[in-house]
Design an enzyme around this catalytic site. Structure first.
Site, PDB file in Angstrom:
ATOM      1  N   ILE A 198       0.853  -1.185   0.000  1.00 52.23           N
ATOM      2  CA  ILE A 198       0.000   0.000   0.000  1.00 52.23           C
ATOM      3  C   ILE A 198       0.889   1.236   0.000  1.00 52.23           C
ATOM      4  CG2 ILE A 198      -1.882   1.201   1.187  1.00 52.23           C
ATOM      5  CD1 ILE A 198      -2.122  -1.525   2.858  1.00 52.23           C
ATOM      6  N   GLY A 254       1.335   5.463   0.527  1.00 51.75           N
ATOM      7  CA  GLY A 254       0.734   6.560   1.276  1.00 51.75           C
ATOM      8  C   GLY A 254       0.186   6.146   2.621  1.00 51.75           C
ATOM      9  N   CYS A 255       0.998   5.414   3.409  1.00 54.44           N
ATOM     10  CA  CYS A 255       0.513   4.844   4.667  1.00 54.44           C
ATOM     11  C   CYS A 255       0.817   5.694   5.898  1.00 54.44           C
ATOM     12  CB  CYS A 255       1.099   3.446   4.875  1.00 54.44           C
ATOM     13  SG  CYS A 255       0.447   2.224   3.729  1.00 54.44           S
ATOM     14  N   SER A 256       1.296   6.913   5.724  1.00 56.00           N
ATOM     15  CA  SER A 256       1.593   7.730   6.900  1.00 56.00           C
ATOM     16  C   SER A 256       0.322   8.228   7.581  1.00 56.00           C
ATOM     17  CB  SER A 256       2.476   8.920   6.515  1.00 56.00           C
ATOM     18  OG  SER A 256       1.804   9.769   5.604  1.00 56.00           O
ATOM     19  N   SER A 257      -0.791   8.280   6.842  1.00 55.96           N
ATOM     20  CA  SER A 257      -2.042   8.788   7.413  1.00 55.96           C
ATOM     21  C   SER A 257      -3.202   8.360   6.521  1.00 55.96           C
ATOM     22  CB  SER A 257      -2.000  10.321   7.511  1.00 55.96           C
ATOM     23  OG  SER A 257      -1.932  10.896   6.210  1.00 55.96           O
ATOM     24  N   TYR A 297      -6.639  18.673  -9.083  1.00 59.43           N
ATOM     25  CA  TYR A 297      -7.022  17.400  -8.472  1.00 59.43           C
ATOM     26  C   TYR A 297      -7.896  16.575  -9.417  1.00 59.43           C
ATOM     27  CZ  TYR A 297      -8.579  14.051  -4.942  1.00 59.43           C
ATOM     28  OH  TYR A 297      -8.839  12.895  -4.240  1.00 59.43           O
TER      29      TYR A 297
END
Length: 333
Positions: free
Chosen positions: A45, A47-50, A192
């Site tokens: 996965i 982007g697992c910091s948050s 975006y």
């Protein structure tokens, strides 16, 4: 065949209020009584910091998966927290440094996960993403390059790194997290929506091309959720405004004033666990039955009719062509 060649996440207060107002309706994306068993699945996965990524890492590991939780800028407290959680709960969860905008780091990080796993990944979840707000005209090349590099080229890099081993094994799953705003647009969402529209197209094309290799692609389309992306987008947007030239900002006085007033909290009171729960259920589905797209939100899902008509057009246009088997396999037709 020649024809073939052919959220701001800081939305207006009204748009944010509309999202929040629908948060208590239908709960179809909530976790079921019997959670899916992910035992034996090797899942990487980004982007697992948050946010969704952090929740996925914890949830999938608790469901029995071997999880490779990736994030950039190590060492950092969020990585230490995940390692401590894995140790305390005896979870098969490892943290690997990957910045999805770095070719070498992507290649080495995926290779390290495959080495630890003893072979190909079962599942790749491209979750890392960023946003800036504001009208398109004020999006300078610095902001534009960063958003496309993270939200589009990042998933592309990750897929290219993971696919050779998946193809050799003739199985695998790729999840690309886009957004409702990858199918519908709200003014003032900067680059975006353009990046998420691009990721939608990249994902669907890959889904067709990977049919002969028994690798499935699912596009996850969340609505608004209260994750850190709002605060992060606010910080990036203020930096963009600080360096923007008056010749570009002068035409959007009201929109820019609204950008400066909106805080870093958004997404209403919805439960971000909807996204990990939806992905876990799809991972556990039998091969060949998984959806190409999965809208996720307890409230309105405006992309559904767009998804339906696009599938219909693809089938009518190419369903009986030499590409037909790929198209029909993806759309279950």
């Amino acid at each position: 065949m020649t024809d073939l060649t052919r959220r701001t996440l800081l939305a207006s207060a009204a748009a944010t209020g509309a999202i929040a107002a629908t948060a208590a309706v239908a709960q179809s994306d909530k976790v079921e009584a019997a959670p899916p068993d992910l035992s034996g699945k090797a899942i990487l996965i980004t982007g697992c910091s948050s946010g969704f990524g952090r929740l996925m890492a914890e949830s999938f590991a608790r469901k029995g998966a071997r999880v490779f939780a990736t994030m950039r800028n190590l060492p950092r407290p969020e990585a230490d927290e995940l390692r401590e959680l894995a140790k305390n709960e005896k979870l098969d969860l490892r943290v690997i440094e990957i910045d999805v905008t770095d070719d070498a780091m992507v290649a080495s990080g995926v290779a390290e996960a495959e080495r630890i796993n003893g072979g190909a990944l079962d599942v790749l979840v491209n979750n890392a993403g960023i946003s800036t707000a504001g009208p398109i005209e004020i999006q300078d090349m610095q902001a534009t390059h960063l958003l496309f590099d993270t939200n589009v080229y990042g998933p592309h890099r990750m897929a290219r790194a993971a696919l050779p081993a998946m193809r050799a094994r003739k199985s695998g799953q790729i999840f690309n997290v886009t957004s409702q705003l990858g199918r519908v647009m709200v003014p003032g969402f900067g680059q975006y929506s353009p990046t998420k529209f691009a990721l939608e197209a990249l994902s669907e094309q890959m889904a067709y091309e990977l049919v002969p290799h028994n690798i499935e692609v699912t596009i996850i389309e969340p609505g608004g959720y209260p994750t850190e992306i709002w605060a992060n987008a606010n910080r990036m947007s203020m930096k963009l405004l600080d360096r923007a030239e008056e010749k570009h900002t002068s035409g959007y006085t009201a929109m820019i004033a609204q950008m400066r007033q909106v805080g870093g909290n958004g997404g209403g009171t919805t439960d971000p666990m909807d996204v990990p729960n939806a992905i876990a259920r799809i991972i556990a589905m039998p091969p060949g039955t998984r959806p190409l797209r999965k809208p996720v939100h307890p409230g309105p899902k405006p992309q559904i009719p767009i998804n339906e008509v696009c599938a219909k057009v693809q089938l009518e246009w190419l369903g009986e062509s030499p590409y037909g088997p790929m198209i029909r396999a993806v759309h279950k037709a």
